[in-house]
Design a protein around this motif. Structure first.
Motif, PDB file in Angstrom:
ATOM      1  N   ASN A  40       1.049  -1.089  -0.021  1.00 40.25           N
ATOM      2  CA  ASN A  40      -0.118  -0.211   0.067  1.00 40.25           C
ATOM      3  C   ASN A  40       0.881   1.272   0.005  1.00 40.25           C
ATOM      4  O   ASN A  40       1.727   1.405   0.722  1.00 40.25           O
ATOM      5  N   PRO A  41       0.841   2.057  -0.942  1.00 43.64           N
ATOM      6  CA  PRO A  41       1.559   3.151  -1.116  1.00 43.64           C
ATOM      7  C   PRO A  41       1.596   4.243   0.219  1.00 43.64           C
ATOM      8  O   PRO A  41       2.396   4.883   0.495  1.00 43.64           O
ATOM      9  N   VAL A  42       0.322   4.217   0.993  1.00 45.32           N
ATOM     10  CA  VAL A  42       0.071   5.194   2.033  1.00 45.32           C
ATOM     11  C   VAL A  42       0.888   4.620   3.114  1.00 45.32           C
ATOM     12  O   VAL A  42       1.568   5.178   3.969  1.00 45.32           O
ATOM     13  N   THR A  43       1.007   3.137   3.094  1.00 46.07           N
ATOM     14  CA  THR A  43       1.675   2.477   4.207  1.00 46.07           C
ATOM     15  C   THR A  43       3.050   2.824   4.181  1.00 46.07           C
ATOM     16  O   THR A  43       4.029   3.264   4.996  1.00 46.07           O
ATOM     17  N   ILE A  44       3.613   2.909   2.740  1.00 43.01           N
ATOM     18  CA  ILE A  44       5.142   2.778   2.547  1.00 43.01           C
ATOM     19  C   ILE A  44       5.532   4.406   2.956  1.00 43.01           C
ATOM     20  O   ILE A  44       6.578   4.688   3.568  1.00 43.01           O
ATOM     21  N   GLY A  45       4.429   5.312   2.462  1.00 46.05           N
ATOM     22  CA  GLY A  45       4.909   6.856   2.846  1.00 46.05           C
ATOM     23  C   GLY A  45       4.971   6.792   4.466  1.00 46.05           C
ATOM     24  O   GLY A  45       5.822   7.531   4.845  1.00 46.05           O
ATOM     25  N   VAL A  46       4.033   6.315   4.851  1.00 45.30           N
ATOM     26  CA  VAL A  46       3.901   6.580   6.610  1.00 45.30           C
ATOM     27  C   VAL A  46       5.058   5.835   7.317  1.00 45.30           C
ATOM     28  O   VAL A  46       5.783   6.588   8.121  1.00 45.30           O
ATOM     29  N   GLU A  47       5.853   4.724   6.850  1.00 42.45           N
ATOM     30  CA  GLU A  47       6.885   4.093   7.249  1.00 42.45           C
ATOM     31  C   GLU A  47       8.059   4.910   6.879  1.00 42.45           C
ATOM     32  O   GLU A  47       9.078   4.921   7.669  1.00 42.45           O
ATOM     33  N   LEU A  48       8.104   5.403   5.721  1.00 46.21           N
ATOM     34  CA  LEU A  48       9.213   6.443   5.465  1.00 46.21           C
ATOM     35  C   LEU A  48       9.239   7.764   6.430  1.00 46.21           C
ATOM     36  O   LEU A  48      10.318   8.122   6.759  1.00 46.21           O
ATOM     37  N   PHE A  49       8.230   8.193   6.464  1.00 43.40           N
ATOM     38  CA  PHE A  49       8.040   9.180   7.685  1.00 43.40           C
ATOM     39  C   PHE A  49       8.467   8.908   8.872  1.00 43.40           C
ATOM     40  O   PHE A  49       9.215   9.488   9.640  1.00 43.40           O
ATOM     41  N   HIS A  50       8.370   7.736   9.491  1.00 41.11           N
ATOM     42  CA  HIS A  50       8.869   7.001  10.708  1.00 41.11           C
ATOM     43  C   HIS A  50      10.108   6.915  10.593  1.00 41.11           C
ATOM     44  O   HIS A  50      10.834   7.301  11.638  1.00 41.11           O
ATOM     45  N   TYR A  51      10.686   6.665   9.501  1.00 47.25           N
ATOM     46  CA  TYR A  51      12.154   6.437   9.347  1.00 47.25           C
ATOM     47  C   TYR A  51      12.992   7.519   9.588  1.00 47.25           C
ATOM     48  O   TYR A  51      13.962   7.883  10.206  1.00 47.25           O
ATOM     49  N   ALA A  52      12.245   8.647   9.073  1.00 49.81           N
ATOM     50  CA  ALA A  52      12.780   9.913   8.778  1.00 49.81           C
ATOM     51  C   ALA A  52      12.781  10.754  10.271  1.00 49.81           C
ATOM     52  O   ALA A  52      13.511  11.424  10.642  1.00 49.81           O
ATOM     53  N   PHE A  53      11.497  10.571  10.839  1.00 52.83           N
ATOM     54  CA  PHE A  53      11.433  11.491  12.153  1.00 52.83           C
ATOM     55  C   PHE A  53      11.430  10.696  13.388  1.00 52.83           C
ATOM     56  O   PHE A  53      11.939  11.309  14.316  1.00 52.83           O
ATOM     57  N   TRP A  54      11.002   9.554  13.549  1.00 54.94           N
ATOM     58  CA  TRP A  54      10.814   8.901  14.630  1.00 54.94           C
ATOM     59  C   TRP A  54      12.057   7.898  14.854  1.00 54.94           C
ATOM     60  O   TRP A  54      12.766   7.747  15.928  1.00 54.94           O
ATOM     61  N   PHE A  55      12.473   7.159  13.995  1.00 53.88           N
ATOM     62  CA  PHE A  55      13.765   6.132  14.050  1.00 53.88           C
ATOM     63  C   PHE A  55      14.762   6.833  14.587  1.00 53.88           C
ATOM     64  O   PHE A  55      15.662   6.030  15.475  1.00 53.88           O
ATOM     65  N   PRO A  56      15.301   8.046  14.129  1.00 51.32           N
ATOM     66  CA  PRO A  56      16.470   8.548  14.648  1.00 51.32           C
ATOM     67  C   PRO A  56      16.287   9.002  16.137  1.00 51.32           C
ATOM     68  O   PRO A  56      17.291   9.254  17.001  1.00 51.32           O
ATOM     69  N   THR A  57      15.336   9.127  16.658  1.00 52.00           N
ATOM     70  CA  THR A  57      14.958   9.406  18.330  1.00 52.00           C
ATOM     71  C   THR A  57      14.837   8.220  19.043  1.00 52.00           C
ATOM     72  O   THR A  57      14.790   8.284  20.575  1.00 52.00           O
ATOM     73  N   THR A  58      14.916   7.042  18.321  1.00 56.09           N
ATOM     74  CA  THR A  58      14.885   5.786  19.279  1.00 56.09           C
ATOM     75  C   THR A  58      16.262   5.327  19.700  1.00 56.09           C
ATOM     76  O   THR A  58      17.237   5.929  19.130  1.00 56.09           O
ATOM     77  N   ASP A  59      16.439   4.312  20.466  1.00 63.77           N
ATOM     78  CA  ASP A  59      17.701   3.859  21.050  1.00 63.77           C
ATOM     79  C   ASP A  59      18.210   2.557  20.121  1.00 63.77           C
ATOM     80  O   ASP A  59      19.318   2.251  20.732  1.00 63.77           O
ATOM     81  N   GLY A  60      17.614   2.347  19.080  1.00 62.55           N
ATOM     82  CA  GLY A  60      18.089   1.388  18.310  1.00 62.55           C
ATOM     83  C   GLY A  60      17.418   0.079  18.443  1.00 62.55           C
ATOM     84  O   GLY A  60      17.764  -0.960  17.766  1.00 62.55           O
ATOM     85  N   SER A  61      16.701   0.137  19.545  1.00 68.57           N
ATOM     86  CA  SER A  61      15.863  -1.360  19.567  1.00 68.57           C
ATOM     87  C   SER A  61      14.758  -1.440  18.762  1.00 68.57           C
ATOM     88  O   SER A  61      14.160  -2.348  18.593  1.00 68.57           O
ATOM     89  N   ALA A  62      14.245  -0.157  18.086  1.00 67.54           N
ATOM     90  CA  ALA A  62      13.033  -0.281  17.304  1.00 67.54           C
ATOM     91  C   ALA A  62      13.391  -1.008  15.806  1.00 67.54           C
ATOM     92  O   ALA A  62      14.658  -0.505  15.375  1.00 67.54           O
ATOM     93  N   ALA A  63      12.707  -1.520  15.147  1.00 70.75           N
ATOM     94  CA  ALA A  63      12.847  -2.084  13.840  1.00 70.75           C
ATOM     95  C   ALA A  63      12.100  -1.527  12.527  1.00 70.75           C
ATOM     96  O   ALA A  63      10.893  -1.086  13.120  1.00 70.75           O
ATOM     97  N   MET A  64      12.712  -1.193  11.469  1.00 71.13           N
ATOM     98  CA  MET A  64      11.914  -0.636  10.447  1.00 71.13           C
ATOM     99  C   MET A  64      11.862  -1.951   9.593  1.00 71.13           C
ATOM    100  O   MET A  64      12.465  -3.090   9.633  1.00 71.13           O
ATOM    101  N   PRO A  65      10.668  -1.903   8.665  1.00 78.76           N
ATOM    102  CA  PRO A  65      10.305  -2.733   7.948  1.00 78.76           C
ATOM    103  C   PRO A  65      11.370  -3.355   7.143  1.00 78.76           C
ATOM    104  O   PRO A  65      12.189  -2.273   6.492  1.00 78.76           O
ATOM    105  N   PRO A  66      11.759  -4.506   6.763  1.00 76.92           N
ATOM    106  CA  PRO A  66      12.715  -5.129   5.895  1.00 76.92           C
ATOM    107  C   PRO A  66      12.627  -4.589   4.363  1.00 76.92           C
ATOM    108  O   PRO A  66      11.368  -4.625   4.102  1.00 76.92           O
ATOM    109  N   ASN A  67      13.492  -4.233   3.601  1.00 71.82           N
ATOM    110  CA  ASN A  67      13.676  -4.063   2.358  1.00 71.82           C
ATOM    111  C   ASN A  67      12.653  -2.788   1.976  1.00 71.82           C
ATOM    112  O   ASN A  67      12.228  -2.516   1.139  1.00 71.82           O
TER     113      ASN A  67
END
Length: 293
Positions: free
Chosen positions: A231-258
């Motif tokens: 789903n392109p909306v799912t992909i867009g949301v996960e890209l936003f999470h990668y951009a804004f949320w993932f840098p604020t975590t301690d590395g224990s969180a995972a992003m979707p593979p591929n």
């Protein structure tokens, strides 16, 4: 007579699609200004509603899901999402843009029926202007998201910033394509706007805006999860999470593979295909807009 023969004849009421939009940038700006003026005419808060509505929405979801249902990581809930507030708001900002853009674009032709019946101008301008108006509302929310992320320890690299741009582009292209399709269909079948309302309700919950993608993966098989992930909306949301949320975590969180090797290119291709389908459908139906309206 020879000049007419050389120039050729065109079918009345039919434009040249996206090429007309590029050549009518001034008209597009006028339509965006008109939409903004009409929307906030008589309003006390005006553009501040761009902050108020998503702010209230964020508080409700954060309290209900983060606090009551325990999606936020805490000493009592170590399995929750770290910095759930940033995770939630980064998804809300993008899904609100998609919902507003598609909802308004689907109604744009019917709403501007009086103008369409009086003069000719590229009809694609109306759905595209609706997407631009939604972008005007999106950027103030983006500023709030950036400030909140900075307070949460956000230190992005260039790749993460590019991921945010890619997520926005995918969702904007998808909203434009669907807006062209449903905007044209709504002229002939007014049920189209009700179908869009249901689609937007599903889209809000069919993307990992308020929950983690790992929860979906745990419940679905690999094939069903791949369909969900496409789903392109799912992909867009996960890209936003990668951009804004993932840098604020301690590395224990995972992003979707591929996410970048497969899903980002796939999301862009699907959004472009939807845009092409929307443009094709719009061109086929726009010839009788004035008569049907």
């Amino acid at each position: 007579m020879s000049e007419i023969a050389q120039g050729g004849l065109t079918t009345p009421g039919l434009g040249r699609g996206v090429r007309d939009i590029r050549q009518s940038s001034f008209l597009l700006k006028l339509l965006v200004r008109k939409e903004l003026k009409v929307r906030y005419r008589g309003s006390v808060l005006g553009l501040l509603w761009s902050y108020v509505k998503p702010g209230v929405q964020f508080i409700v979801f954060y309290v209900a899901l983060g606090v009551f249902l325990g999606l936020e990581r805490s000493p009592r809930n170590p399995d929750g999402l770290p910095n759930y507030a940033v995770y939630l708001f980064s998804g809300i900002v993008l899904i609100n843009f998609f919902s507003e853009a598609l909802g308004n674009a689907a109604r744009s032709i019917v709403t501007n029926g009086n103008l369409i019946k009086k003069i000719y101008l590229p009809r694609e301008l109306f759905p595209v202007a609706s997407v631009w108006v939604s972008a005007v509302h999106f950027f103030p929310q983006l500023v709030v998201l950036i400030v909140a992320s900075l307070f949460a320890g956000w230190h992005p690299d260039a790749f993460q910033l590019l991921a945010a741009v890619a997520g926005f582009v995918i969702v904007a292209l998808l909203a434009t394509g669907l807006g062209l399709f449903f905007g044209a269909a709504n002229v002939y079948f007014r049920d189209a706007e009700n179908l869009v309302d249901m689609l937007l309700m599903v889209a809000t919950w069919a993307s990992p805006v308020m929950y983690a993608w790992t929860m979906v993966q745990a419940q679905l098989g690999s094939v069903a999860f791949s369909i969900y992930q496409a789903n392109p909306v799912t992909i867009g949301v996960e890209l936003f999470h990668y951009a804004f949320w993932f840098p604020t975590t301690d590395g224990s969180a995972a992003m979707p593979p591929n996410l970048f090797s497969l899903w980002l290119p796939l999301g862009l291709v699907v959004a472009l295909l939807v845009l092409g389908l929307g443009q094709f459908t719009f061109r086929r139906l726009e010839g009788r807009f004035a008569q049907e309206l």
